[in-house]
Design a protein around this motif. Structure first.
Motif, mmCIF file in Angstrom:
data_model
loop_
_atom_site.group_PDB
_atom_site.id
_atom_site.type_symbol
_atom_site.label_atom_id
_atom_site.label_comp_id
_atom_site.label_asym_id
_atom_site.label_seq_id
_atom_site.Cartn_x
_atom_site.Cartn_y
_atom_site.Cartn_z
ATOM 1 N N ASP A 106 0.866 -1.111 0.112
ATOM 2 C CA ASP A 106 0.076 0.002 -0.066
ATOM 3 C C ASP A 106 0.809 1.393 0.040
ATOM 4 O O ASP A 106 2.197 1.076 0.108
ATOM 5 C CB ASP A 106 -0.981 -0.082 1.238
ATOM 6 C CG ASP A 106 -0.222 -0.039 2.438
ATOM 7 O OD1 ASP A 106 0.543 0.820 2.784
ATOM 8 O OD2 ASP A 106 -0.670 -0.726 3.362
ATOM 9 N N GLY A 108 0.984 3.640 2.111
ATOM 10 C CA GLY A 108 1.305 3.912 3.698
ATOM 11 C C GLY A 108 2.783 4.617 3.645
ATOM 12 O O GLY A 108 2.732 5.651 4.596
ATOM 13 N N TYR A 109 3.881 4.226 3.212
ATOM 14 C CA TYR A 109 5.043 4.544 3.463
ATOM 15 C C TYR A 109 5.684 5.276 2.240
ATOM 16 O O TYR A 109 6.765 5.318 1.993
ATOM 17 C CB TYR A 109 6.085 3.503 3.811
ATOM 18 C CG TYR A 109 5.907 2.976 5.339
ATOM 19 C CD1 TYR A 109 6.732 3.812 6.505
ATOM 20 C CD2 TYR A 109 5.094 2.210 5.825
ATOM 21 C CE1 TYR A 109 6.419 3.288 7.552
ATOM 22 C CE2 TYR A 109 4.945 1.858 6.940
ATOM 23 C CZ TYR A 109 5.534 2.513 7.951
ATOM 24 O OH TYR A 109 5.555 2.023 9.266
ATOM 25 N N ASP A 112 5.414 11.615 0.469
ATOM 26 C CA ASP A 112 4.174 12.301 0.336
ATOM 27 C C ASP A 112 4.244 13.364 -0.981
ATOM 28 O O ASP A 112 4.495 14.494 -0.881
ATOM 29 C CB ASP A 112 4.157 13.297 1.299
ATOM 30 C CG ASP A 112 2.437 13.774 1.667
ATOM 31 O OD1 ASP A 112 1.712 13.352 0.885
ATOM 32 O OD2 ASP A 112 2.316 14.477 2.627
ATOM 33 N N THR A 117 2.086 8.605 -4.851
ATOM 34 C CA THR A 117 1.050 8.143 -4.481
ATOM 35 C C THR A 117 0.099 7.475 -5.436
ATOM 36 O O THR A 117 -0.710 7.107 -5.217
ATOM 37 C CB THR A 117 0.309 8.667 -3.104
ATOM 38 O OG1 THR A 117 -0.114 10.105 -4.241
ATOM 39 C CG2 THR A 117 1.026 9.197 -2.092
ATOM 40 N N SER A 147 -5.791 2.464 -2.320
ATOM 41 C CA SER A 147 -4.579 2.749 -1.700
ATOM 42 C C SER A 147 -3.589 1.415 -1.895
ATOM 43 O O SER A 147 -2.412 1.636 -1.773
ATOM 44 C CB SER A 147 -4.549 3.499 -0.352
ATOM 45 O OG SER A 147 -5.105 2.441 0.516
ATOM 46 N N GLY A 148 -4.028 0.367 -2.023
ATOM 47 C CA GLY A 148 -3.487 -0.948 -2.066
ATOM 48 C C GLY A 148 -2.859 -1.345 -3.635
ATOM 49 O O GLY A 148 -3.742 -1.002 -4.466
ATOM 50 N N GLY A 179 5.761 3.298 -1.667
ATOM 51 C CA GLY A 179 5.048 2.205 -0.676
ATOM 52 C C GLY A 179 5.645 1.317 -0.047
ATOM 53 O O GLY A 179 6.926 1.118 -0.271
#
Length: 345
Positions: A106, A108-109, A112, A117, A147-148, A179
């Motif tokens: 995903d 998440g990491y 940004d 993303t 998001s995955g 990610g």
């Protein structure tokens, strides 16, 4: 005086011969017909028969279209679950992909930024383990869900259950990170089918490439778990009387593909005037002469049937009955040929 006696004797012989046999005109007809039927359902790709054609047992009748199942990945064939002739419903075989690992990831990491993303299917990525970075691999994004996303490893070595960071370049720069995810074993792919398994094109342990033909299936089931093949062959010899289907026609198992007149079942049909019925009996011997044959080759025959139903001639109003003569036909004999019949007393 002697000459007159000789002429009288000759006339008597000719008269006696005329009384000993009767002449009729007949036509070659077929006895019972046989049908060639579809051994399974599907679409006819090619029809090889035409009306009037003489075929032999084993000749090609038609070619059927099949459902072709291809390999979705490079890999190795494992665990053939079905054999040719079996139902193809469910799993036919398993394919172990070349990729050993799959990573459920995903964003998440991810760094940004909008670019980091947003990932797409087919994108090449680079991975290293989160612990110390010593395990590295390359892969391809194969699925995206919100998001995955899923990555299949294509090169390198990872450990099961370890966490990896995923990057867009092999520099592993933190601004290129998209990610992270956990490494799992790539499961064997169950390859399924429908209908019946007509042909297997691979063996257990064989390495295959993406897009390679694995097997072919057709609609319905087979008799006696036997696959008849994509090319349909005639089971009998004869002359094609009717072909009710053409290429592109969809058939079900048991549908008629063609009707044959059997060459070994030819007969001669002839008309018997009512006043000559007493001269024709079942079992009477006959000699047949075909009008096309200039050599007048005789064919022996036997009367097998005399109809009990009268047929009236519309033009003359005379009543007649049909008779049938069995004989051994060779390849020169064709249905509809005219025949002169010498019927013995």
């Amino acid at each position: 005086m002697k000459k007159l006696i000789s002429l009288a004797a000759l006339a008597l012989v000719l008269f006696s011969t005329a009384l000993a046999a009767e002449d009729f005109e007949g036509t070659v007809v077929s006895g019972e017909t046989i049908t060639l039927t579809a051994p399974y359902g599907g679409v006819i790709k090619r029809m090889d028969l035409r009306v009037g054609q003489l075929i032999s047992a084993g000749d090609e009748v038609a070619e059927m279209d099949t459902t072709r199942v291809l390999a979705s990945e490079d890999g190795t064939i494992r665990a053939l679950e079905k054999q040719e002739g079996d139902s193809a419903e469910g799993t036919v075989l398993y394919l172990n992909p070349v990729s050993k690992y799959v990573i459920s990831a995903d964003i998440g990491y991810a760094y940004d930024s909008p670019e980091m993303t947003y990932v797409t299917i087919g994108e090449k990525v680079y991975m290293k383990c989160a612990s110390d970075g010593s395990h590295r691999a390359e892969g391809v994004i194969t699925a995206v869900n919100g998001s995955g996303f899923t990555v299949e490893a294509t090169a390198g070595e990872l450990y099961l259950e370890e966490t990896v960071y995923i990057y867009r370049t092999d520099e592993y720069y933190w601004r290129e990170r998209i990610g992270s995810g956990k490494v799992a074993r790539m499961e064997a792919i169950a390859v399924t089918g429908t209908g019946s398994l007509l042909k297997l094109h691979v063996e257990d342990g064989e390495e295959v490439e993406r897009g390679q033909l694995l097997f072919e299936t057709v609609e319905g089931d087979f008799d006696a778990l036997r696959s008849p093949g994509r090319i349909l062959l005639s089971e009998a010899s004869g002359v094609v009387a009717e072909v009710p289907v053409t290429a592109g026609h969809r058939v079900q198992k048991g549908d008629v593909l063609a009707t044959l007149y059997q060459t070994g079942d030819y007969q001669v049909k002839f008309s018997i005037p009512e006043d000559m019925l007493s001269a024709v009996r079942v079992g009477s011997k006959a000699t047949l002469y075909f009008n096309w044959n200039e050599d007048n080759t005789p064919y022996p025959g036997t009367v097998t049937e005399v109809s009990y139903l009268a047929e009236s001639n519309a033009e003359t109003g005379e009543t007649a009955y049909s008779g049938y003569i069995a004989f051994d036909a060779d390849e020169s004999v064709r249905i509809g040929m005219s025949v002169t019949i010498m019927l013995d007393e």
